[in-house]
Design a protein around this motif. Sequence first.
Motif, PDB file in Angstrom:
ATOM      1  N   ILE A   1      75.947  91.761  55.418  1.00 44.88           N
ATOM      2  CA  ILE A   1      76.794  91.067  54.440  1.00 44.88           C
ATOM      3  C   ILE A   1      77.545  92.078  53.581  1.00 44.88           C
ATOM      4  CG2 ILE A   1      76.791  89.561  52.401  1.00 44.88           C
ATOM      5  CD1 ILE A   1      74.391  88.104  53.720  1.00 44.88           C
ATOM      6  N   GLU A   2      76.839  93.127  53.157  1.00 46.32           N
ATOM      7  CA  GLU A   2      77.447  94.149  52.294  1.00 46.32           C
ATOM      8  C   GLU A   2      78.522  94.946  53.043  1.00 46.32           C
ATOM      9  OE1 GLU A   2      77.137  95.482  48.243  1.00 46.32           O
ATOM     10  OE2 GLU A   2      75.563  94.319  49.190  1.00 46.32           O
TER      11      GLU A   2
ATOM     12  N   ASP B   1      80.678  92.624  44.392  1.00 47.44           N
ATOM     13  CA  ASP B   1      81.274  93.862  43.889  1.00 47.44           C
ATOM     14  C   ASP B   1      81.852  94.701  45.037  1.00 47.44           C
ATOM     15  OD1 ASP B   1      78.775  94.398  44.928  1.00 47.44           O
ATOM     16  OD2 ASP B   1      78.105  95.644  43.258  1.00 47.44           O
ATOM     17  N   ALA B   2      81.207  94.650  46.207  1.00 49.71           N
ATOM     18  CA  ALA B   2      81.722  95.387  47.363  1.00 49.71           C
ATOM     19  C   ALA B   2      83.061  94.813  47.813  1.00 49.71           C
ATOM     20  CB  ALA B   2      80.717  95.359  48.515  1.00 49.71           C
ATOM     21  N   MET B   3      83.229  93.499  47.687  1.00 44.81           N
ATOM     22  CA  MET B   3      84.505  92.883  48.026  1.00 44.81           C
ATOM     23  C   MET B   3      85.596  93.370  47.077  1.00 44.81           C
ATOM     24  SD  MET B   3      85.549  88.835  48.348  1.00 44.81           S
ATOM     25  CE  MET B   3      84.254  88.489  49.524  1.00 44.81           C
ATOM     26  N   ALA B   4      85.265  93.431  45.789  1.00 41.97           N
ATOM     27  CA  ALA B   4      86.228  93.911  44.797  1.00 41.97           C
ATOM     28  C   ALA B   4      86.577  95.384  45.041  1.00 41.97           C
ATOM     29  CB  ALA B   4      85.670  93.718  43.391  1.00 41.97           C
TER      30      ALA B   4
ATOM     31  N   GLY C   1      77.134  99.453  54.502  1.00 45.94           N
ATOM     32  CA  GLY C   1      76.135  98.664  55.217  1.00 45.94           C
ATOM     33  C   GLY C   1      74.866  99.455  55.495  1.00 45.94           C
ATOM     34  N   ILE C   2      75.018 100.710  55.944  1.00 44.87           N
ATOM     35  CA  ILE C   2      73.849 101.546  56.254  1.00 44.87           C
ATOM     36  C   ILE C   2      73.081 101.891  54.985  1.00 44.87           C
ATOM     37  CG2 ILE C   2      73.137 103.816  57.110  1.00 44.87           C
ATOM     38  CD1 ILE C   2      75.497 103.564  59.139  1.00 44.87           C
ATOM     39  N   CYS C   3      73.822 102.262  53.932  1.00 43.64           N
ATOM     40  CA  CYS C   3      73.162 102.565  52.646  1.00 43.64           C
ATOM     41  C   CYS C   3      72.377 101.354  52.151  1.00 43.64           C
ATOM     42  CB  CYS C   3      74.200 102.972  51.599  1.00 43.64           C
ATOM     43  SG  CYS C   3      74.873 104.636  51.808  1.00 43.64           S
ATOM     44  N   THR C   4      72.981 100.171  52.271  1.00 45.88           N
ATOM     45  CA  THR C   4      72.317  98.948  51.816  1.00 45.88           C
ATOM     46  C   THR C   4      71.084  98.648  52.650  1.00 45.88           C
ATOM     47  OG1 THR C   4      74.439  98.053  51.046  1.00 45.88           O
ATOM     48  CG2 THR C   4      72.637  96.484  51.352  1.00 45.88           C
TER      49      THR C   4
ATOM     50  N   GLY D   1      72.095  88.154  49.225  1.00 42.64           N
ATOM     51  CA  GLY D   1      72.889  89.266  49.744  1.00 42.64           C
ATOM     52  C   GLY D   1      74.364  89.105  49.423  1.00 42.64           C
ATOM     53  N   PHE D   2      74.865  87.865  49.550  1.00 38.88           N
ATOM     54  CA  PHE D   2      76.276  87.627  49.231  1.00 38.88           C
ATOM     55  C   PHE D   2      76.531  87.823  47.744  1.00 38.88           C
ATOM     56  CE2 PHE D   2      79.823  84.848  48.024  1.00 38.88           C
ATOM     57  CZ  PHE D   2      80.824  85.410  48.804  1.00 38.88           C
TER      58      PHE D   2
END
Length: 197
Positions: free
Chosen positions: A46-47, A119-122, A142-145, A113-114
């Motif tokens: 999702i991230e 903030d990732a979308m912004a 995604g990997i960091c998350t 998760g969403f």
Amino acid sequence: MSFFSILLIGFAMSTDAFAAAVGKGAAMQRPRFAEALRVGAIFGVIEAVTPVVGWALGLAAAAYVTAWDHWIAFVLLGVLGAFMLISGLRSDTTDTQHERTRPHGFWNLAATGFATSIDAMAVGVGLAFLEVNILVVAAVIGICTLVMVTTGVMLGRALGVVAGKRAEILGGVILILVGSFILHEHLSGNAAVFGVG
């Protein structure tokens, strides 16, 4: 944008998910690694998707705001960083109570998760105005998350929610610093063009 800056953004974007994961880990009954990895994968996917969506939206508007692109990135990252700081500094008692009563099914995890990926979308919107490979950024986020959330769930019972809040504060500071660096880079470039400095 350098890979180090992208890595910092990936880490900053994953800290709020880490904070949520620590809370979930604290509420779970002795979570196994496979269960923690499942939570990390849901959050990570999702991230990774949301900044691409934000980037696409920002790209659509990029032609109209080219002169202000670095200022937009600076403001977006700064405001998001400030919100993460405030969230990390506020009392966590209510959050802990909510986490202990919230189920850990797929849709509940996906909704959490969403919520932590807005903030990732912004950030994706802000990155649309810069020369950056959004797929690389999305993959790094995604990997960091995935790593941070899996770790957060496993450490949740031992660390408690307070550690998650501290990570969120650090993530907020990093976002503000990255935004400031982007603006500084832009202003320094303009100064060089006009023979200033």
